[in-house]
Scaffold this active site. Structure first.
Site, PDB file in Angstrom:
ATOM      1  CB  CYS A  94      -0.993  -0.047   1.144  1.00 33.00           C
ATOM      2  SG  CYS A  94      -2.396   1.021   0.852  1.00 33.00           S
ATOM      3  CG  HIS A 195      -3.357  -3.252   4.232  1.00 30.08           C
ATOM      4  ND1 HIS A 195      -2.156  -2.773   4.653  1.00 30.08           N
ATOM      5  CD2 HIS A 195      -3.952  -2.231   3.552  1.00 30.08           C
ATOM      6  CE1 HIS A 195      -2.028  -1.505   4.256  1.00 30.08           C
ATOM      7  NE2 HIS A 195      -3.097  -1.159   3.574  1.00 30.08           N
TER       8      HIS A 195
HETATM    9  N1  GLN Z   1      -2.174   6.865   2.481  1.00 31.16           N
HETATM   10  C1  GLN Z   1      -2.333   6.027   1.325  1.00 31.16           C
HETATM   11  C2  GLN Z   1      -3.723   6.096   0.724  1.00 31.16           C
HETATM   12  O1  GLN Z   1      -4.676   6.431   1.385  1.00 31.16           O
HETATM   13  C3  GLN Z   1      -1.950   4.602   1.669  1.00 31.16           C
HETATM   14  C4  GLN Z   1      -2.844   3.977   2.686  1.00 31.16           C
HETATM   15  C5  GLN Z   1      -2.446   2.598   3.084  1.00 31.16           C
HETATM   16  O2  GLN Z   1      -1.261   2.285   3.204  1.00 31.16           O
HETATM   17  N2  GLN Z   1      -3.450   1.776   3.385  1.00 31.16           N
HETATM   18  O3  GLN Z   1      -3.872   5.796  -0.435  1.00 31.16           O
END
Ligand code: GLN
Length: 248
Positions: A94, A195
């Site tokens: 992510c 995740h």
């Molecule tokens: N901040 C990033 C987004 O919202 C990544 C979020 C995350 O790692 N889940 O796209």
């Protein structure tokens, strides 16, 4: 046999327990008598020697956390790029995945410079309901086998410019709202929005990574002994049955 793993910014980028991906690798390796040594690097630490490692991991984070990490990681752009070119495996989840691209435009339209190692880029959609949140199933091909990967995605960022995705979306969004594809993959790099942690939910992928790292390090064919994945498989089947039936 043994492997050296570097976990980047574990105290900052660990959304949804992403660092547990490393625990899973260690747990699966141990059952094959393979030892995994885990080092960590975070802001303020001495520069790590990226070339010493077989696998480098970076998890996800909120926009605020990404901003902080982006400023630090840029110092190592060259070393990271070179180590990728040497074949060291990178697993990026992510926010970590986004940081390896050209840039990330956050929810306030501020641009966070990426490492620019890959050509993709990420922009937060100005439409609030285009956040990608929920369970996700993708179909991927690893080691010439078709596999389904399950996970949980939560990202405002929409990633574009990828022509080698990790998989095809069967349920959920993927690289952007209602996208057909998810993640980024080349032989020794996986970037993904999954995740979960990714590897606890998808043991086949964990073994693919272990096998890749061992074969590269020892320069020989490695056949990993089968281990008991009864519970992992039941949990995965439960998710696949629930999500894919609803998707018909
Ligand atoms: N901040 C990033 C987004 O919202 C990544 C979020 C995350 O790692 N889940 O796209």
């Amino acid at each position: 046999m043994n492997l050296n793993v570097l976990c980047l910014y574990p105290n900052v980028m660990d959304l949804y327990g992403d660092n547990a991906n490393i625990d899973i690798l260690k747990y699966r390796a141990k059952q094959r008598n393979i030892d995994i040594n885990i080092d960590t690097y975070t802001i303020g630490d001495e520069e790590p020697n990226f070339y010493e490692y077989d696998l480098v991991f970076l998890g996800g984070g909120s926009d605020t956390e990404q901003k902080v990490v982006a400023k630090d990681i840029i110092k190592y752009q060259k070393q990271i790029e070179r180590s990728i070119n040497k074949g060291i495996f990178y697993l990026l989840v992510c926010g970590g995945f986004q940081l390896f691209g050209k840039y990330y435009k956050d929810s306030e339209n501020k641009v966070i410079k990426g490492l620019n190692i890959f050509n993709y880029y990420t922009e937060t959609s100005s439409t609030k309901n285009e956040k990608c949140i929920g369970d996700i199933v993708i179909e991927s091909v690893v080691d010439n086998h078709k596999i389904e990967l399950v996970g949980f995605e939560n990202h405002g960022g929409q990633t574009f410019g990828i022509d080698t995705p990790l998989g095809k979306v069967r349920y959920g969004n993927g690289n952007s709202f209602k996208n057909e594809y998810e993640g980024f993959m080349k032989e020794n790099v996986i970037g993904t929005y999954l995740h979960g942690p990714l590897l606890s939910k998808n043991p086949e992928l964990a073994d693919y990574i272990l096998k890749y790292c061992l074969e590269r390090k020892y320069n020989k064919k490695v056949n990993l002994k089968k281990i008991d994945d009864e519970f992992e498989n039941i949990a995965k089947k439960e998710m696949l049955d629930k999500l894919l039936v609803r998707n018909i």
